[in-house]
Structures are given as C-alpha cells and as structure tokens.
Design an enzyme around this catalytic site. Structure first.
Site, short mmCIF file in Angstrom:
data_model
loop_
_atom_site.label_atom_id
_atom_site.label_comp_id
_atom_site.label_asym_id
_atom_site.label_seq_id
_atom_site.Cartn_x
_atom_site.Cartn_y
_atom_site.Cartn_z
N GLU A 121 13.87 46.24 59.10
CA GLU A 121 14.35 47.76 59.28
C GLU A 121 15.62 47.53 60.23
OE1 GLU A 121 13.65 49.90 57.14
OE2 GLU A 121 11.40 49.52 56.74
N HIS A 144 8.67 51.63 64.64
CA HIS A 144 8.12 52.25 62.97
C HIS A 144 6.73 51.47 62.92
CE1 HIS A 144 7.54 52.35 58.89
NE2 HIS A 144 7.74 50.94 58.71
N HIS A 216 5.06 55.99 53.80
CA HIS A 216 5.24 54.54 54.26
C HIS A 216 4.73 54.42 55.68
CE1 HIS A 216 8.69 51.53 55.09
NE2 HIS A 216 7.62 51.31 55.93
O1 2HA Z 1 8.85 45.13 59.01
O2 2HA Z 1 7.28 47.82 58.13
O3 2HA Z 1 9.25 48.78 56.65
C1 2HA Z 1 7.78 45.69 57.93
C2 2HA Z 1 8.30 46.80 57.68
C3 2HA Z 1 9.10 47.59 56.95
ZN ZN Z 2 7.14 49.69 57.19
#
Ligand code: 2HA
Ligand code: ZN
Length: 271
Positions: A121, A144, A216
């Site tokens: 990412e 994330h 996600h």
């Molecule tokens: O790197 O979560 O969205 C792993 C993730 C990608």
């Molecule tokens: Zn992810």
C-alpha cells in the site's frame, strides 16, 4: 541480515521504530492483522542526521508510481511487503525498512537496515504523507489495518451513507467522539494497493482522520502511530458495543442528541 543497526546510538529514531513495533503487536493481538494484513508508515525525517543522509542506498531506485513534490528529502520507516505484524512487533528492522525519497520525488531507495521491500500500500501511504505535508499538518504516521467489527459493519449499504456510521459509533460511548472527533469517512470498494484507492483516501482525509475502505479495512493518520491506533481502537470499541447489543437481541438506543450535544460542548469538539 545485519546485526549492526542504524538505530544504534540514535535513541530518538529508535523510539519511533519501537512505537511502531508496539502498535504492530497490538494489531496482531486484536486479531486485526492476519498473515501480512495491514501496513504502517511513519515519517521519520526529523530524526535523520547527516550520517544517515550520506549513507549509500542498499537498493537501486524504485518508482513510486506518481510524483509527490512535498516528500523531497523525506525518510520513512515502512512495514515490509508480505511481512507479518506479529514479526514486525518483535524484529522491526527485519520486517520493515527505512526508505529515502529521491530528489525527483518519483523514486525511493532503501537505506537501512536490510533490503526489505516496503508495503504493497506504499502508493496510498506516500500519497497520504505528501497530502498531509502539503496542507501544513504535523501528522507523521499512517496506519492501515483490518478490524473485524468495523469491516463487518461496512458490508451493508445502510452504514455506508455519509456519516451514518460516525454518528452511530459516536453514540455508543461518550469517549468515541472525544477521541475520534472527526469521525469515520467512507470509501467505496477499490482494489487494494491501487492508485484509485490512494486518490479516494486523500479526498476523505480532508474531512476525517480515519477512513473505512469498504469491505477491506481502515486507514488512520495521526501525529504519531499511537494517535493513529487509538482512533481506530475507540471506533472498534464502539462497534463492539453495537454488535454486543445486537447479539443480545436489541437495537441499542445510543446516546441521545442532547447528550451528544452536551459532550460536543464540554470537550469543545467540532460540531
Ligand atoms: O499489506 O493489508 O491492503 C497487506 C494489506 C494490503
Ligand atoms: Zn489491507
């Protein structure tokens, strides 16, 4: 893998990497980081000295995929692509790397400690940092992660309307609005790692510090990685309260409009 580390005798830089390792451990313990799930990047430029600046790279230049003018001369610590949060927690410099943005602002190279390729990412992460610097923000960290409860809530259109989920989560416990005052932005599903996801994330960050990537995960920014994590943690707590009430068979009342207004005034929060 080297045993000497760029963190040796650099306590301020080592402390930033330790914070990342600590948060990586929390993400794994919470069940938000299966396999290689999730990413962390932190702008560490303020802790980079002349010696690091003159260190040769350990990789050839790698294209970012876009030109990010505010990142000229910046350094980041990033989790490695395909690396596990639970491993980043114990051995951060084997599961993450320090990268340098080149003067063309379109390439980066790895400088320490090991040639660990950064997170898939990276386009979103670097675009977020570029955007934050461009608007004069002092935010340094981007996170994330895949919180089960919040992702589950993104699987129904009724929670994807603007600010519906923010208002619901704020109303579950007073602290959530106090500690995540800008709420949760919603980004309709986009391919992981794509430029389209990066661009949509930037647009939402003007109004929110935490955004939901539909079906996600979430992406959060903050002054440091603790601040980014805490915001996701309070939203997840609220989601847990909502889901627990639903599991007991009822729709939770939520705090009333008057109680929310009182909180907003007492903590001097944005409306
Ligand atoms: O790197 O979560 O969205 C792993 C993730 C990608
Ligand atoms: Zn992810």
């Amino acid at each position: 893998m080297t045993t000497k580390s760029v963190l040796d005798s650099r306590p301020a830089l080592a402390a930033e990497v330790e914070k990342v390792a600590e948060v990586a451990g929390y993400l794994w313990q919470k069940g938000w980081a299966e396999r290689n799930g999730g990413n962390i990047s932190v702008n560490i430029t303020e802790h980079v000295d002349y010696q690091i600046r003159s260190m040769p790279a350990i990789t050839a230049p790698i294209a970012i995929g876009s030109t990010l003018p505010h990142l000229k001369g910046c350094y980041f610590f990033c989790k490695g692509n395909n690396k596990r949060m639970r491993d980043l927690a114990r051995r951060p410099m084997e599961n993450g790397a320090i990268i340098r943005i080149l003067d063309d602002c379109a390439h980066y190279e790895i400088v320490a400690d090991n040639p660990v390729m950064p997170t898939s990412e990276l386009p979103s992460h670097l675009a977020m940092h570029n955007h934050l610097i461009g608007r004069g923000s002092d935010y340094k960290a981007a996170l994330h992660t895949h919180p089960i409860d919040l992702i589950a809530m993104s699987h129904t259109p009724k929670f994807l309307e603007k600010d519906v989920l923010s208002n619901l989560l704020w109303s579950m416990i007073p602290e959530t609005k106090a500690f995540c005052p800008r709420g949760l932005g919603i980004i309709p599903y986009q391919l992981p790692g794509s430029q389209a996801l990066a661009e949509a994330t930037l647009r939402e960050l003007d109004d929110y510090d935490v955004v939901m990537w539909e079906k996600h995960g979430v992406c959060a920014v903050g002054k440091d990685i603790f601040e980014a994590f805490d915001q996701v943690d309070v939203l997840s707590k609220s989601a847990q309260i909502y889901i627990s009430a639903r599991c007991m068979g009822y729709e939770p009342d939520g705090m009333s409009h008057e109680q929310m207004q009182e909180m907003t005034r007492a903590f001097n929060l944005p409306k």
